[in-house]
Write an enzyme that holds these catalytic residues in place. Structure first.
Site, short mmCIF file in Angstrom:
data_model
loop_
_atom_site.label_atom_id
_atom_site.label_comp_id
_atom_site.label_asym_id
_atom_site.label_seq_id
_atom_site.Cartn_x
_atom_site.Cartn_y
_atom_site.Cartn_z
N CYS A 11 19.83 23.15 30.01
CA CYS A 11 20.99 24.00 30.26
C CYS A 11 22.22 23.13 30.01
O CYS A 11 22.10 21.95 29.72
CB CYS A 11 20.99 24.63 31.65
SG CYS A 11 21.13 23.52 33.04
N CYS A 85 22.33 27.26 26.84
CA CYS A 85 22.98 26.18 26.10
C CYS A 85 23.26 26.58 24.67
O CYS A 85 23.76 25.78 23.89
CB CYS A 85 22.19 24.87 26.18
SG CYS A 85 20.69 24.82 25.21
N CYS A 89 21.02 23.00 21.06
CA CYS A 89 19.71 22.36 21.10
C CYS A 89 19.20 22.15 19.68
O CYS A 89 19.14 23.09 18.90
CB CYS A 89 18.72 23.23 21.87
SG CYS A 89 19.25 23.55 23.55
#
Length: 136
Positions: A11, A85, A89
């Site tokens: 997160c 997020c 990533c």
């Protein structure tokens, strides 16, 4: 699976959702699953309301600290679970990616964090059922 599956929870701040998820997975799966958590912009400390909400269930995450998301952590994980997020990533072939849509507990009291905690617990239990073959 012949090797221990590994899961990375991500997160933004690695202070609430991902820490609670990692706490549940560690508590419920033991050494059957390798657990990591990280954040794209880690906070200075784990959310105190998340710590309190988990302690109510006998899970102590007070010693954890937010960690920065690294390429190595993603590459070393079989399953990467993101929680708000977005596109920060890195994506690698052969890794399973899932996005858990969960309310952000940042800035909220323990009363608001409890339902988020309980939703995370249910998702983690389903993940364990998927990754660890039932022994009967």
């Amino acid at each position: 699976m012949s090797t221990t599956p590994s899961v990375l929870f991500v997160c933004v701040h690695n202070a609430g959702r991902s820490q609670m998820a990692a706490g549940f997975l560690t508590h419920l799966a033991g050494d059957q699953i390798e657990v990591r958590s990280a954040g794209s912009a880690p906070a200075d400390q784990v959310n105190p309301a998340a710590v309190e909400a988990m302690a109510e269930l006998g899970i102590d995450i007070s010693a954890e600290s937010p960690k920065i998301l690294t390429v190595d952590a993603v590459q070393a994980s079989d399953v990467v679970i993101t929680m708000g997020c977005g596109d920060t990533c890195p994506v690698f072939p052969g890794t399973s990616y899932r996005d858990w849509v969960l309310e952000d507990p940042a800035g909220q009291g323990v009363d608001a964090v409890r339902p988020i905690r309980d939703e995370i617990k249910a998702k983690v239990q389903a993940l364990i059922a998927e990754l660890v073959p039932a022994t009967a």
